[in-house]
Write a protein that holds these residues in place. Structure first.
Motif, short mmCIF file in Angstrom:
data_model
loop_
_atom_site.label_atom_id
_atom_site.label_comp_id
_atom_site.label_asym_id
_atom_site.label_seq_id
_atom_site.Cartn_x
_atom_site.Cartn_y
_atom_site.Cartn_z
N PRO A 143 0.80 -1.23 0.00
CA PRO A 143 0.00 0.00 0.00
C PRO A 143 0.83 1.28 0.00
O PRO A 143 0.41 2.29 -0.55
CB PRO A 143 -0.82 -0.12 1.29
N SER A 144 2.03 1.25 0.61
CA SER A 144 2.86 2.44 0.69
C SER A 144 3.23 2.97 -0.69
O SER A 144 3.47 4.17 -0.86
CB SER A 144 4.13 2.16 1.50
N VAL A 145 3.27 2.10 -1.68
CA VAL A 145 3.59 2.49 -3.05
C VAL A 145 2.35 2.49 -3.92
O VAL A 145 2.14 3.40 -4.74
CB VAL A 145 4.67 1.54 -3.64
N LEU A 146 1.51 1.51 -3.74
CA LEU A 146 0.32 1.35 -4.60
C LEU A 146 -0.61 2.55 -4.51
O LEU A 146 -1.34 2.87 -5.48
CB LEU A 146 -0.41 0.06 -4.20
N GLN A 147 -0.59 3.26 -3.39
CA GLN A 147 -1.49 4.40 -3.20
C GLN A 147 -1.25 5.54 -4.19
O GLN A 147 -2.13 6.38 -4.39
CB GLN A 147 -1.35 4.93 -1.78
N PHE A 148 -0.08 5.56 -4.82
CA PHE A 148 0.24 6.65 -5.73
C PHE A 148 -0.15 6.36 -7.18
O PHE A 148 0.19 7.12 -8.08
CB PHE A 148 1.73 6.99 -5.64
N PHE A 149 -0.86 5.26 -7.39
CA PHE A 149 -1.33 4.90 -8.72
C PHE A 149 -2.82 4.62 -8.67
O PHE A 149 -3.37 4.25 -7.63
CB PHE A 149 -0.57 3.67 -9.22
N ASP A 150 -3.48 4.77 -9.80
CA ASP A 150 -4.92 4.53 -9.86
C ASP A 150 -5.28 3.06 -9.98
O ASP A 150 -6.41 2.67 -9.68
CB ASP A 150 -5.54 5.31 -11.02
N TYR A 151 -4.34 2.25 -10.44
CA TYR A 151 -4.63 0.83 -10.67
C TYR A 151 -3.51 -0.05 -10.13
O TYR A 151 -2.32 0.31 -10.20
CB TYR A 151 -4.81 0.55 -12.16
N GLU A 183 -9.56 -5.20 -16.76
CA GLU A 183 -10.97 -5.24 -17.17
C GLU A 183 -11.58 -3.84 -17.15
O GLU A 183 -12.29 -3.43 -18.07
CB GLU A 183 -11.75 -6.18 -16.24
N LYS A 184 -11.28 -3.09 -16.09
CA LYS A 184 -11.82 -1.72 -15.99
C LYS A 184 -11.25 -0.82 -17.08
O LYS A 184 -11.98 -0.03 -17.68
CB LYS A 184 -11.49 -1.14 -14.60
N LYS A 187 -6.92 -12.24 -24.13
CA LYS A 187 -7.81 -12.33 -22.97
C LYS A 187 -9.18 -11.74 -23.26
O LYS A 187 -10.22 -12.33 -22.91
CB LYS A 187 -7.16 -11.60 -21.78
N PHE A 188 -9.23 -10.57 -23.91
CA PHE A 188 -10.50 -9.85 -24.05
C PHE A 188 -11.10 -9.95 -25.45
O PHE A 188 -12.20 -9.43 -25.68
CB PHE A 188 -10.29 -8.38 -23.68
N GLN A 189 -10.37 -10.61 -26.35
CA GLN A 189 -10.87 -10.79 -27.71
C GLN A 189 -11.23 -9.46 -28.37
O GLN A 189 -12.24 -9.33 -29.06
CB GLN A 189 -12.08 -11.73 -27.72
N LYS A 190 -10.39 -8.47 -28.09
CA LYS A 190 -10.52 -7.15 -28.70
C LYS A 190 -9.13 -6.71 -29.16
O LYS A 190 -8.13 -7.07 -28.53
CB LYS A 190 -11.05 -6.12 -27.69
N PRO A 191 -9.06 -5.91 -30.22
CA PRO A 191 -7.75 -5.44 -30.65
C PRO A 191 -7.13 -4.49 -29.63
O PRO A 191 -7.81 -3.62 -29.08
CB PRO A 191 -8.03 -4.73 -31.97
N VAL A 192 -5.87 -4.69 -29.34
CA VAL A 192 -5.09 -3.80 -28.48
C VAL A 192 -3.81 -3.46 -29.25
O VAL A 192 -3.08 -4.34 -29.69
CB VAL A 192 -4.74 -4.45 -27.12
N ILE A 237 -2.92 1.83 -16.23
CA ILE A 237 -2.13 0.85 -15.48
C ILE A 237 -0.66 1.10 -15.80
O ILE A 237 -0.28 1.23 -16.96
CB ILE A 237 -2.54 -0.58 -15.86
N VAL A 238 0.15 1.20 -14.77
CA VAL A 238 1.57 1.48 -14.95
C VAL A 238 2.35 0.18 -14.72
O VAL A 238 2.33 -0.37 -13.62
CB VAL A 238 2.05 2.58 -13.99
N LEU A 239 3.01 -0.29 -15.77
CA LEU A 239 3.72 -1.57 -15.73
C LEU A 239 5.22 -1.38 -15.89
O LEU A 239 5.66 -0.66 -16.78
CB LEU A 239 3.25 -2.48 -16.87
N PRO A 240 6.03 -2.05 -15.06
CA PRO A 240 7.47 -2.05 -15.31
C PRO A 240 7.77 -2.85 -16.58
O PRO A 240 7.14 -3.87 -16.85
CB PRO A 240 8.05 -2.77 -14.08
N ARG A 241 8.72 -2.38 -17.36
CA ARG A 241 9.14 -3.14 -18.54
C ARG A 241 9.80 -4.45 -18.11
O ARG A 241 10.30 -4.58 -16.99
CB ARG A 241 10.11 -2.33 -19.38
#
Length: 537
Positions: free
Chosen positions: A23-31, A40-41, A117-122, A372-376
């Motif tokens: 939580p100490s880090v996750l709180q600074f991101f929306d997802y 999904e959201k 996963k979502f069967q939609k183009p990304v 969503i912020v992902l590390p490479r």
């Protein structure tokens, strides 16, 4: 190629805490990037109505390239509102460090996983940071010399480095050719070398600005995966950005307050401040061929390298008539990127992600959610030569990747040394310490005696330690071939004291496997992970 995942101890705990959902880090991101409900959201978010305009600009930007059917499909999907996975990087010399390609690989892999996963183009999109002007960061790269396995710096030399955005800088083709020739002289000759050299030489002959060579190389390597490219400094893109540029000027103080307040909060959680800037406007303006930072003070907007000042009305007029003269700084660039694209996930390096942690308040000010912020993903390549050396000296690759070769090298040297000699020297050191303690109790406690005794003790210890060091160094000289092997392992798996991908250039691999190494069927099929991926080539 063979592939395995390993875990390494992280010096920087920030990303590890993010991936461990602290939580100490996750709180600074929306997802939370670790749970599928976040994706999904994001996949269900409505489009921003700019997708058609963005697709048209990207098509225009890539019009000098021969687009593949996969890229045409990506453009069509983008035009009709498809979500994107996006990331970016500065345009380094011959694409710069290997981690740039790993970032692109991460973007493509995550796009494919979400499509499945979502069967939609990304759509995978790479954002070339052409607006940056710190040329010293991009004008060089490294090559590992074939003859001795040591690293050598290769630099683009110019007497007139750019003072404006690198996308506005026209490089000297002869200097680029010299850097390319220098690089290839260090590489082993393979069946791909001549073709690769010719391709790059032809690319150099057609570039009109610094980022174009980067663009052409990345396109050639990843075109079959449908990757789309856009330069952040591309003029037509700035035209789309005009509404947000006006809002940034209008709300510059609120943006600055939001950013600095969030930075205080991150520091309150024990994190170091990442974004260091004196501006309160968070935009650059090109004036007299120089990219200059804007700052608001005493009722006017000033640039930091000249005495020019502007009123708010004058800036708004410039945005309307010459938007290409403006560019974002580290605070407003993520905001602009998210405003432009329907992003499901942003892929960044460790430092970038820490920057984003300080910007949550800025996003909220504009009622925009962070994606969503992902590390490479992180990858290390073990060459066949390195694999043989690891086996020969019975060293674990993970040990060298994480900590370097020093422990293994010291163990080897000590194994060649006489235990009796080392024990005798250690015994003499121990006896010297006892002798010093004895004299200390027997001699009078005058200041002169104390100084004499201490000085003599230091001299005696130094001589024993010198004897030990020189003895071990002589063993190094006697085992020159093995010492060279250890150096080669260092420069392959732990160059300059860090991960291979931060130093090596993709050309090192393209020369062995060709331009399609990262997209060919021989490249290991990967899934997104934050484990260290080790690929044996």
């Amino acid at each position: 190629m063979e592939c395995l995942n390993i875990k390494i101890d992280e010096k920087d705990q920030f990303i590890l805490k993010l991936m461990n959902q602290e939580p100490s880090v996750l709180q600074f991101f929306d997802y939370d990037p670790n749970v599928m409900t976040s994706f999904e959201k994001r996949m269900d978010q409505p489009s921003n109505s700019r997708e058609e305009a963005i697709a048209n600009v990207i098509r225009q930007y890539m019009s000098d390239l021969e687009l593949t059917p996969e890229q045409e499909q990506s453009l069509q999907a983008l035009e009709t509102g498809a979500k994107v996975v996006i990331g970016g990087q500065q345009a380094g010399l011959f694409t710069g460090p290997l981690y740039t390609f790993h970032k692109i690989v991460s973007i493509i892999i995550k796009s494919n996983e979400l499509e499945e996963k979502f069967q939609k183009p990304v759509v995978p999109v790479f954002w070339i940071a052409g607006e940056d002007h710190d040329f010293d960061e991009v004008n060089h790269t490294y090559v590992m010399r074939e003859r001795d396995g040591l690293l050598e710096k290769v630099k683009y030399h110019t007497m007139t480095p750019p003072t404006t955005s690198v996308s506005h800088y026209k490089p000297d083709q002869e200097a680029l050719h010299e850097a390319l020739t220098h690089y290839f002289k260090m590489l082993p000759e393979t069946k791909y070398s001549k073709t690769l050299y010719t391709q790059l030489k032809q690319m150099i002959e057609t570039v009109t600005n610094w980022t174009e060579l980067f663009k052409k190389m990345v396109h050639e390597c990843f075109k079959s995966k449908g990757l789309l490219l856009i330069d952040s400094q591309y003029g037509p893109l700035r035209t789309i950005e005009k509404p947000l540029l006006n809002q940034i000027v209008e709300q510059h103080q609120k943006i600055d307050d939001a950013f600095r307040d969030m930075q205080v909060q991150t520091q309150g959680q024990g994190l170091d401040a990442m974004i260091m800037t004196d501006t309160n406007v968070h935009l650059f303006l090109e004036v007299d061929g120089q990219r200059q930072l804007l700052k608001y003070e005493n009722g006017v907007y000033r640039v930091n390298k000249t005495d020019d000042t502007y009123s708010k009305a004058e800036l708004e007029h410039l945005i309307e008539t010459n938007p290409e003269r403006f560019s974002n700084n580290v605070v407003t660039r993520p905001l602009m990127q998210e405003w432009l694209f329907n992003t499901v996930a942003f892929v960044g390096g460790p430092s970038e992600i820490k920057y984003w942690a300080e910007l949550k308040g800025v996003f909220r000010l504009f009622d925009i959610e962070m994606p969503i912020v992902l590390p490479r993903m992180r990858m290390t390549y073990i060459t066949s030569k390195a694999q043989k050396l690891l086996h020969q000296y019975q060293i674990e690759a993970s040990q060298v990747i994480q900590s370097g070769i020093d422990d293994a090298k010291d163990a080897f040297i000590r194994a060649q040394a006489s235990d009796q000699v080392l024990d005798d020297i250690d015994n003499m050191i121990e006896q010297q310490n006892l002798f010093y303690q004895q004299l200390e109790t027997e001699m009078s406690k005058t200041e002169d005696n104390r100084r004499l005794l201490k000085k003599n003790h230091e001299i005696q210890l130094h001589q024993y330690q010198f004897l030990k060091r020189r003895y071990l160094r002589n063993i190094e000289r006697e085992n020159e071939v093995s010492m060279r092997h250890f150096a080669q392992l260092t420069h392959t798996l732990h160059p300059m004291g860090g991960l291979q991908e931060r130093v090596w250039n993709p050309l090192q691999l393209l020369n062995i496997y060709g331009m399609d190494i990262f997209t060919s069927t021989t490249y290991p099929p990967l899934r997104y992970t934050f484990d260290q991926i080790v690929i044996q080539i």
